[in-house]
Design an enzyme around this catalytic site. Structure first.
Site, PDB file in Angstrom:
ATOM      1  CB  SER A  60      -0.959  -0.002   1.192  1.00  0.00           C
ATOM      2  OG  SER A  60      -2.046  -0.849   0.937  1.00  0.00           O
ATOM      3  N   GLY A 291       4.604   9.130   6.396  1.00  0.00           N
ATOM      4  CA  GLY A 291       4.986   7.853   5.813  1.00  0.00           C
ATOM      5  C   GLY A 291       3.783   7.024   5.424  1.00  0.00           C
ATOM      6  CG  HIS A 292       1.084   4.603   3.274  1.00  0.00           C
ATOM      7  ND1 HIS A 292       0.611   3.304   3.300  1.00  0.00           N
ATOM      8  CD2 HIS A 292       0.027   5.389   2.986  1.00  0.00           C
ATOM      9  CE1 HIS A 292      -0.695   3.320   3.034  1.00  0.00           C
ATOM     10  NE2 HIS A 292      -1.077   4.580   2.847  1.00  0.00           N
ATOM     11  CG  ASP A 293       3.274   0.988   7.993  1.00  0.00           C
ATOM     12  OD1 ASP A 293       4.311   1.651   7.834  1.00  0.00           O
ATOM     13  OD2 ASP A 293       2.735   0.822   9.105  1.00  0.00           O
ATOM     14  N   GLY A 294       2.883  -0.937   4.026  1.00  0.00           N
ATOM     15  CA  GLY A 294       2.285  -1.734   2.966  1.00  0.00           C
ATOM     16  C   GLY A 294       2.433  -3.210   3.244  1.00  0.00           C
ATOM     17  N   GLY A 298       2.565 -12.013   2.210  1.00  0.00           N
ATOM     18  CA  GLY A 298       3.800 -12.382   2.881  1.00  0.00           C
ATOM     19  C   GLY A 298       4.919 -11.375   2.762  1.00  0.00           C
TER      20      GLY A 298
END
Length: 450
Positions: A60, A291-294, A298
């Site tokens: 993401s 920021g952002h995570d994705g 897995g």
């Protein structure tokens, strides 16, 4: 002070081993210089070593790239953030006709956000996806509640396609990767296979990570993050463009607008306290951090930027205790390079306050989960979450956890799950006084009583 190179050389491999992470790649931007490192393997089946030139999926975090492409349209005078998106996509039938481009970028559009329909691998995948979602439910009025929305970003990807006259992948590479000189940006498996590509890992029968059976999700969800892969160096190069005020790819002031809070979130366990135009916004020790995570099948990715220090850190991983690795690696680097400490995640109070759970009890459901909140004979509150559709297909297991009161209308898991105590906020009230929705970053609507 220990340099990033030395710190990564001394600690990265150890941290991955301790956290059961098969492989990872890290890139750090500090004082105008990029440092890269990698450790572990790309796949436990092949034993191929991870290197700084290996590509991992960023999940993401792709939404930040989609957001940049949308803001380029705004800069070019082709799109107005506060005009309904249907003015540009008249074929769009999903959701409330009043939904604006800004509301899609801020995850407040209000319609069902986890639709993962596979519409094929052709250049028309996104177009066909948007045509397929005409019957998705509108959960709440546009602008009312933040609810993380993958579907909305696919709509934004289609907006990019229509306004630029090219498939999303081609626009992303041509308008971002190429001008920035990023050589390993891989919008699909066809490009990723030209590099050393990481494979995601899921928990095996014995608990250890085993290679996932599928490399990527459907191309139809590409603008939301289903398959974009790159090196950590490339991801930091994208971050550097924003730190450089857009570097000619975005107008002066546009980055600042993207990093201005648009909506506040309830207190949750793994999301920031506010959202900008595509970006997560937080404060660590009083200093702005964006920021952002994705996450994909897995694989998990993390990007954090401390704008006033010119620091950016990217961590790309392929399984294991990724949140633990994030805390150990990104946390340590941000502390050393930017003087900020990762905020603690919520934990259950030592003596939870007794509450009347009646407003929260019931069955909630969306396209990927069935959630039941119930009370047992001893008065304990339990949440059961059963995955379905694509989430079940990629191996997620059912969850059963006890909840206790945290604050207001928020409950928290008594026991940690993957190292985190998830928070579940209950939003709205119906005529009977029952919560309308359960909120864990996504809003899931009530369907009945247990």
């Amino acid at each position: 002070m220990t340099t990033p190179e030395r710190w990564l050389d001394e600690h990265l491999a150890r941290i991955l081993a301790e956290r059961g992470v098969p492989g990872a790649s890290v890139a750090v931007l500090a004082e105008g210089r990029v440092t890269t490192a990698a450790a572990g393997v790309l796949s436990t089946a092949t034993g191929v070593a991870a290197t700084p030139d290996s590509v991992f999926q960023i999940g993401s975090i792709t939404k930040l790239w989609t957001s940049a492409l949308v803001l380029q349209l705004v800069d070019d005078g082709l799109v107005d953030l506060d005009v309904p998106v249907r003015a540009y996509l008249p074929e769009l039938e999903a959701g409330d006709p009043a939904i604006t481009v800004r509301q899609l970028l801020c995850h407040v559009a209000g319609f069902e956000g986890d639709i993962f329909t596979d519409t094929g691998r052709g250049d028309d995948a996104v177009e066909r996806y948007v045509a397929s979602i005409k019957d998705i439910p509108q959960l709440f009025p546009p602008g009312e509640v933040f609810s993380y929305n993958n579907t909305g970003f696919v709509v934004l990807g289609r907006l990019v396609e229509v306004m630029r006259g090219e498939p999303f992948d081609r626009v992303l590479v041509g308008r971002l990767a190429v001008p920035l000189g990023l050589s390993h940006v891989s919008p699909s498996p066809y490009e990723a296979i030209l590099h050393r590509a990481a494979v995601g890992h899921l928990p095996g029968e014995g608990g250890g990570p085993v290679p996932a059976p599928t490399w990527a999700l459907a191309r139809s969800n590409a603008p939301a993050g289903s398959m974009l892969a790159m090196t950590a160096r490339d991801l930091v190069g994208f971050a550097a463009m924003h730190l450089d005020g857009g570097a000619g790819l975005l107008k002066p002031g546009t980055v600042a607008a993207m990093w201005t809070p648009q909506v506040r979130l309830p207190r949750l366990s793994t999301m920031a306290g506010a959202w900008g135009l595509g970006w997560e916004l937080e404060e660590y020790d009083g200093r702005a951090v964006v920021g952002h995570d994705g996450g994909t099948i897995g694989q998990a990715a993390f990007l954090r930027i401390v704008p006033d220090r010119g620091v950016a850190v990217a961590l790309l991983t392929n399984g294991g205790d990724v949140l633990g690795a994030y805390a150990d690696v990104v946390g340590a680097l941000l502390e050393r390079l930017a003087g900020v400490t990762l905020p603690p995640r919520p934990t259950p109070p030592a003596t939870p306050e007794p509450i009347d759970p009646a407003p929260y009890l019931g069955v909630y459901a969306d396209t990927i989960y069935d959630i039941t909140v119930s009370q047992d004979a001893d008065g304990a509150i339990w949440l059961e979450r059963v995955p379905k559709d694509v989430i079940a297909e990629i191996g997620e297991k059912p969850l059963r956890t006890r909840l206790v009161h945290l604050e207001g209308d928020s409950l928290i898991a008594l026991e940690p799950i993957h190292g985190v105590h998830p928070v579940f906020a209950f939003v709205g009230r119906d005529e009977s006084g029952r919560a309308k929705h359960i909120h864990y970053g996504r809003v899931v609507s009530r369907k009945g009583t247990p």
